[in-house]
Write an enzyme that holds these catalytic residues in place. Sequence first.
Site, mmCIF file in Angstrom:
data_model
loop_
_atom_site.group_PDB
_atom_site.id
_atom_site.type_symbol
_atom_site.label_atom_id
_atom_site.label_comp_id
_atom_site.label_asym_id
_atom_site.label_seq_id
_atom_site.Cartn_x
_atom_site.Cartn_y
_atom_site.Cartn_z
ATOM 1 C CG ASN A 194 -16.580 0.751 5.222
ATOM 2 O OD1 ASN A 194 -16.538 1.630 4.359
ATOM 3 N ND2 ASN A 194 -17.153 -0.415 5.022
ATOM 4 C CB VAL A 195 -14.716 6.232 3.946
ATOM 5 C CG1 VAL A 195 -13.357 6.481 4.582
ATOM 6 C CG2 VAL A 195 -14.577 5.562 2.583
ATOM 7 C CB SER A 216 -0.889 0.038 1.249
ATOM 8 O OG SER A 216 -1.821 -1.009 1.226
ATOM 9 C CB ILE A 217 0.506 4.478 -1.815
ATOM 10 C CG1 ILE A 217 0.813 3.936 -3.231
ATOM 11 C CG2 ILE A 217 1.034 5.896 -1.651
ATOM 12 C CD1 ILE A 217 0.170 4.712 -4.372
ATOM 13 C CB ALA A 222 -6.172 0.072 -5.174
ATOM 14 C CB ALA A 252 -13.771 1.834 -9.135
ATOM 15 N NE ARG A 279 2.620 -6.315 -9.980
ATOM 16 C CZ ARG A 279 2.987 -7.561 -10.258
ATOM 17 N NH1 ARG A 279 4.179 -7.804 -10.762
ATOM 18 N NH2 ARG A 279 2.179 -8.568 -10.024
ATOM 19 C CB THR A 280 -1.163 -1.161 -4.715
ATOM 20 O OG1 THR A 280 -2.115 -0.533 -5.592
ATOM 21 C CG2 THR A 280 0.035 -0.255 -4.547
ATOM 22 C CE LYS A 309 -7.404 8.265 -7.406
ATOM 23 N NZ LYS A 309 -7.394 8.154 -5.944
ATOM 24 C CE1 TYR A 312 -6.830 4.795 -11.960
ATOM 25 C CE2 TYR A 312 -7.602 7.036 -12.329
ATOM 26 C CZ TYR A 312 -7.051 6.090 -11.499
ATOM 27 O OH TYR A 312 -6.721 6.417 -10.205
HETATM 28 P P1 NAD Z 1 -4.250 -0.217 -1.781
HETATM 29 O O1 NAD Z 1 -5.202 -1.249 -2.264
HETATM 30 O O2 NAD Z 1 -3.078 -0.659 -1.024
HETATM 31 O O3 NAD Z 1 -5.005 0.913 -0.959
HETATM 32 C C1 NAD Z 1 -6.358 1.238 -1.169
HETATM 33 C C2 NAD Z 1 -6.956 1.338 0.218
HETATM 34 O O4 NAD Z 1 -8.306 1.786 0.124
HETATM 35 C C3 NAD Z 1 -6.964 -0.010 0.943
HETATM 36 O O5 NAD Z 1 -6.288 0.106 2.168
HETATM 37 C C4 NAD Z 1 -8.446 -0.254 1.181
HETATM 38 O O6 NAD Z 1 -8.696 -0.921 2.401
HETATM 39 C C5 NAD Z 1 -8.963 1.173 1.215
HETATM 40 N N1 NAD Z 1 -10.413 1.249 1.051
HETATM 41 C C6 NAD Z 1 -11.168 0.802 0.007
HETATM 42 N N2 NAD Z 1 -12.470 0.988 0.287
HETATM 43 C C7 NAD Z 1 -12.534 1.579 1.519
HETATM 44 C C8 NAD Z 1 -13.583 2.004 2.363
HETATM 45 N N3 NAD Z 1 -14.870 1.874 2.012
HETATM 46 N N4 NAD Z 1 -13.272 2.560 3.565
HETATM 47 C C9 NAD Z 1 -11.995 2.696 3.953
HETATM 48 N N5 NAD Z 1 -10.940 2.298 3.204
HETATM 49 C C10 NAD Z 1 -11.223 1.750 2.004
HETATM 50 O O7 NAD Z 1 -3.819 0.580 -3.118
HETATM 51 P P2 NAD Z 1 -2.966 1.925 -3.338
HETATM 52 O O8 NAD Z 1 -2.546 1.851 -4.761
HETATM 53 O O9 NAD Z 1 -1.960 2.083 -2.278
HETATM 54 O O10 NAD Z 1 -4.068 3.048 -3.238
HETATM 55 C C11 NAD Z 1 -3.977 4.152 -2.349
HETATM 56 C C12 NAD Z 1 -4.353 5.440 -3.073
HETATM 57 O O11 NAD Z 1 -3.353 5.738 -4.042
HETATM 58 C C13 NAD Z 1 -5.668 5.383 -3.837
HETATM 59 O O12 NAD Z 1 -6.329 6.624 -3.724
HETATM 60 C C14 NAD Z 1 -5.202 5.186 -5.268
HETATM 61 O O13 NAD Z 1 -6.149 5.617 -6.217
HETATM 62 C C15 NAD Z 1 -3.982 6.073 -5.254
HETATM 63 N N6 NAD Z 1 -3.034 5.877 -6.358
HETATM 64 C C16 NAD Z 1 -2.540 4.652 -6.632
HETATM 65 C C17 NAD Z 1 -1.650 4.496 -7.691
HETATM 66 C C18 NAD Z 1 -1.105 3.142 -8.030
HETATM 67 O O14 NAD Z 1 -0.623 2.955 -9.166
HETATM 68 N N7 NAD Z 1 -1.122 2.179 -7.117
HETATM 69 C C19 NAD Z 1 -1.259 5.603 -8.461
HETATM 70 C C20 NAD Z 1 -1.771 6.849 -8.132
HETATM 71 C C21 NAD Z 1 -2.674 6.983 -7.090
#
Ligand code: NAD
Length: 258
Positions: free
Chosen positions: A67-68, A19-20, A198, A98, A195-196, A165, A158
């Site tokens: 949970n949001v 996770s980021i 999401a 999504a 790579r995560t 976004k 996307y």
């Molecule tokens: P991730 O899957 O590790 O994180 C997504 C998080 O969202 C998870 O911890 C999940 O539990 C949480 N989540 C989902 N539904 C939820 C809810 N109802 N209530 C609370 N939490 C909820 O993936 P990530 O890639 O680390 O994503 C983190 C952010 O970074 C996201 O906003 C994503 O769009 C953004 N982002 C990701 C990338 C990428 O390439 N991975 C690039 C740019 C932006």
Amino acid sequence: MLNLTGKNALVTGIANNRSIAWGIAQQLHKAGANLGITYLPDERGKMEKKVAELVEPLNPSLFLPCNVQDEDQIKSTFETIRDQWGKLDILIHCLAFASKDDLTGDFSQTSRSGFNTALEISTYSLVQLSGLAKPLMTEGGSIVTLTYLGGVRAIPNYNVMGIAKAGLEMSVRYLAAELGPQNIRVNAISAGPIRTLASSAVGGILDMIHHVEEVAPLRRTVTQLEVGNAAAFLCSDLSTGITGQILYVDAGYEIMGM
Ligand code: NAD
């Protein structure tokens, strides 16, 4: 020097060590911040256990389900912060969702419920959490969210997340305008593809990463820790003049014309 000692930071969005938000939490901890971590609970408590084990080395003083989509959990999170910390300095909004069906194929086929869910979780949550953070940021504060280039350009697959976004980035500007007089800064980091969990739901994500590795000025994509460093900067006194901005942490990909 980047120093977050004495700062209380709430970090949302840690699901696992890819996770980021995990990269961000590590860098905030390294800079001395006191952490509160929220996780998305599931019925069997598996996520709670997994995230608790992961974050234990960072000694979070709060560890809460949030949970949001659950008003009670959101309310309780901020009540706990008020009761136990007294003030909040940093809010990291690092979550999105999504349905996989809506992250591939034709955008015009997005369902009403898929559209609403994506925007509720990925966009509205920033507005709501910021509104609840506002009265707790009594000494000013910094709110950081995560966005992607697909919010400003049409990136294959996307789809609805691009709309989420775009709304998120505009929410950053409206929130920054509202909260600035209270010395609360609101910024977004637009991260390159990583790579995560999401991102694995986005069709063709590996091809996208390979494309970035070929054409980005740095000839690679970025790491969670690099995003974490940028977030720590945006939360620190090194960035007190910056608000309402989208900071690209993408190895320079955004400037390229291909
Ligand atoms: P991730 O899957 O590790 O994180 C997504 C998080 O969202 C998870 O911890 C999940 O539990 C949480 N989540 C989902 N539904 C939820 C809810 N109802 N209530 C609370 N939490 C909820 O993936 P990530 O890639 O680390 O994503 C983190 C952010 O970074 C996201 O906003 C994503 O769009 C953004 N982002 C990701 C990338 C990428 O390439 N991975 C690039 C740019 C932006």
